[in-house]
Design an enzyme around this catalytic site. Structure first.
Site, PDB file in Angstrom:
ATOM      1  N   LYS A 481       0.842  -1.201   0.000  1.00 55.03           N
ATOM      2  CA  LYS A 481       0.000   0.000   0.000  1.00 55.03           C
ATOM      3  C   LYS A 481       0.873   1.245   0.000  1.00 55.03           C
ATOM      4  O   LYS A 481       0.640   2.181  -0.746  1.00 55.03           O
ATOM      5  CB  LYS A 481      -0.891  -0.047   1.249  1.00 55.03           C
ATOM      6  N   HIS A 500      19.351 -11.975   8.576  1.00 50.13           N
ATOM      7  CA  HIS A 500      19.948 -12.814   7.527  1.00 50.13           C
ATOM      8  C   HIS A 500      20.344 -12.007   6.298  1.00 50.13           C
ATOM      9  O   HIS A 500      20.529 -12.569   5.229  1.00 50.13           O
ATOM     10  CB  HIS A 500      18.981 -13.949   7.156  1.00 50.13           C
TER      11      HIS A 500
END
Ligand code: M6R
Length: 602
Positions: A481, A500
């Site tokens: 959005k 990560h």
């Protein structure tokens, strides 16, 4: 995407076509055009919005006409490439893509074309057959038999002043039936001001429309039965009312649209009554795997429900992007798999193509669709659930999203009940669902507080949206959005993935929105993410039902509505943040650049 409107009757066509084009603006477009059919055909075109058309240049007395909003596929957005296209005796507007237009050009001896569009080739091809057959319906039939790809067309010729001929394959056409006047459109919102009686053209049907008649033909030119349906859309739904944008209006309509999707379906005793899915008891018993398929926001609604359906049903639930599903080759188990297709418009090309592929591979298919009578709704094999959210005009989807999530939760509780699972669980889901419209109303009351914080956030150009469990798909929807409406670079991640790799992007100019869950264990895990971001100089907005954490820079508190529905409350906050930032940046909130409401090309 492209839109079509046409009128044949006794009133001046140009006004009706013009207002129809304005109704179609929500679909997203880059150029427009109108052709009126009086003594002669007159065409006006413009690049940009409908109000750039000079209406004085078309015939004010003509009572037949066609109009088009174009979203470019072949050729740039220029006046020449805008529709209507005329070739010889034929003038047409076209939605869709003709894949073999080069081949067709050769077939008719490389006609001299003005534009770079596949649509003008189609006009030339119809003209080619019209010259030899002297019969317009036959010419259209032959031309669309030659064409490969998708089409929804409306055709006029000066030889037949009171007539429009329409045809479809893959791209919707609806005929509006009036009193001594008839309409055509690519979607009913363009004609809802004039009539609520409609005929949905089916694939490979041709319609001949005059002020007093509608005749339908198949591809052998056999006459076909005309079945008139009544729209439940109300034209008031197409006005912004007190709101400054349709996006805002539709966000605030959610208490009503959520009530509508549940009306008559969810009982306070925990019963769920769904008349739409056509699944026998034995088919329900045999479901071992649910595959949810959609695009964009519809996909994220499915992703949310995935977590909950796995919990409710203990089945394997997977979610696929429709644009990818068709190219996957993994084994499917038709006997035990139910594929659910999610779509607000019911016309999204990738979703439709996936539905056809799923049917080809023998899966049971169901739809969760907003637009009644749309192609996907009609093509699913085992019915489905209509959202009844009303017309969603803003290109960015909001109320359809929350209704889709609720429809899937209802379906989960329905299957659980039919499969004889724990009745206390279905009761709990029903109770949470019934309380949801009010919870959403309360969340919307926090708009001014959310606006205040959002205004401070508008200085950040790079965002992460982070969540775990159901809050991960909520983060995905929030990120989409923000990107599509406020043009801010953002990505959504499961909170645990930060370390990560993506955490490398964090610096003092970066904002992370961290959705902190109710669950104690997950809450604590998310606090580590907060610490990791803060340790690297990043800024964090936390949203949770608990008070502000010391480390967070900004905080919004919300009410806990229950384990199945709570993500939708976070979603309301994220919708309001996007609205506030796009408003501050003075952007075109309802029609973001480069986007179309209904993506009818693959
Ligand atoms: O009509 P659909 O629900 O099939 O549309 C799917 C997507 O194109 C749509 O959700 C898109 O992502 C919206 N721009 C999201 O706001």
């Amino acid at each position: 995407m492209c839109g079509i409107i046409g009128y044949v009757g006794s009133r001046p066509a140009k006004e009706i076509i013009y207002s129809g084009l304005q109704r179609l603006e929500y679909r997203g477009y880059d150029s427009v055009g109108i052709a009126t059919l009086g003594k002669k055909i007159k065409i006006i075109k413009a690049v940009g919005p409908t109000n750039k058309l000079d209406l004085d240049l078309v015939d004010a007395t003509a009572t037949t006409g066609i109009g088009h909003t174009r979203w470019s596929t072949h050729g740039k957005p220029t006046e020449t490439n805008a529709h209507p296209h005329s070739y010889g005796l034929i003038t047409l507007v076209h939605n869709g893509i003709i894949d073999n237009y080069q081949e067709l050009k050769e077939k008719i001896g490389q006609p001299k074309l003005k534009s770079q569009t596949d649509s003008e080739v189609l006009a030339a091809l119809i003209d080619h057959y019209y010259n030899s057959k002297n019969n317009l319906i036959e010419a259209i039939r032959l031309a669309i038999s030659d064409a490969r790809g998708t089409l929804g067309i409306a055709v006029i010729t000066k030889d037949h002043p009171n007539q429009i001929v329409v045809a479809r394959r893959g791209s919707p056409i609806v005929i509006g039936v009036g009193d001594k006047q008839n309409f055509v459109a690519s979607d009913s919102s363009a004609i809802v001001d004039h009539t609520s009686k409609v005929i949905y053209l089916r694939d490979d049907q041709i319609g001949l429309i005059t002020p007093n008649s509608v005749e339908l033909f198949d591809m052998k030119l056999n006459s076909q039965e005309v079945s008139i349906e009544t729209l439940d859309n109300n034209s008031e739904l197409l006005d912004k009312g007190q709101y400054s944008s349709f996006l805002e209006k539709e966000i605030f309509e959610q208490p009503t649209s959520l009530g509508n999707v549940m009306r008559g379906r969810v009982g306070s005793d925990g019963s769920i009554v769904l008349g739409g899915p056509n699944l026998s008891q034995s088919e329900i018993q045999s479901i071992k795997r649910i595959l949810i398929i959609g695009c964009g926001t519809a996909y994220y609604a499915g992703y949310y429900a995935r977590y909950e359906l796995e919990k409710i049903l203990g089945l394997q639930v997977t979610v696929e992007h429709a644009s990818e599903f068709r190219y996957r080759h993994g084994a499917l188990e038709p006997e035990s798999t139910l594929a659910i297709f999610m779509s607000q418009s019911g016309e999204t090309a990738d979703t439709l193509a996936s539905l056809r592929e799923a049917k080809r591979r023998g899966l049971k298919t169901m739809g969760i669709i907003n637009t009644v009578g749309s192609t996907i709704a009609r093509e699913v094999s085992h019915g489905g659930i209509y959202l009844h959210a009303g017309i969603e005009s803003s290109v960015a989807s909001t109320k359809a999203y929350s209704s889709m999530v609720v429809a899937l939760l209802m379906f989960g509780a329905f299957v659980a009940y039919k499969q004889g699972r724990d009745a206390s669980m279905t009761r709990k889901i029903a109770q949470e669902l019934l309380a949801l419209p009010n919870e959403v109303s309360l969340a919307l009351e926090n708009k001014s507080q959310i606006d205040k914080i959002a205004r401070k956030l508008s200085k950040y150009d790079n965002w992460f949206f982070l969540g775990r469990g159901t809050l991960y798909p909520v983060a995905q929807e929030g990120s989409l959005k923000l990107a599509e409406v406020a043009y801010i670079n953002s990505q959504a991640l499961p909170s645990g993935e930060m370390k990560h790799g993506p955490i490398a992007l964090v610096d003092k100019k970066h904002l992370s929105v961290l959705l902190l869950p109710e669950d104690q264990l997950l809450y604590k895990k998310n606090l580590s993410t907060l610490e990791e971001i803060k340790a690297r100089g990043g800024n964090v907005l936390t949203i949770s039902s608990r008070p502000k954490e010391k480390l967070s820079d900004f905080h919004l508190e919300l009410a806990y509505s229950g384990e199945y529905t709570n993500g939708l409350i976070y979603n309301v906050y994220l919708q309001l943040i996007t609205l506030a930032i796009a408003t501050k940046k003075s952007l075109n909130i309802d029609r973001p650049r480069n986007l179309a409401k209904s993506v009818t090309v693959e």
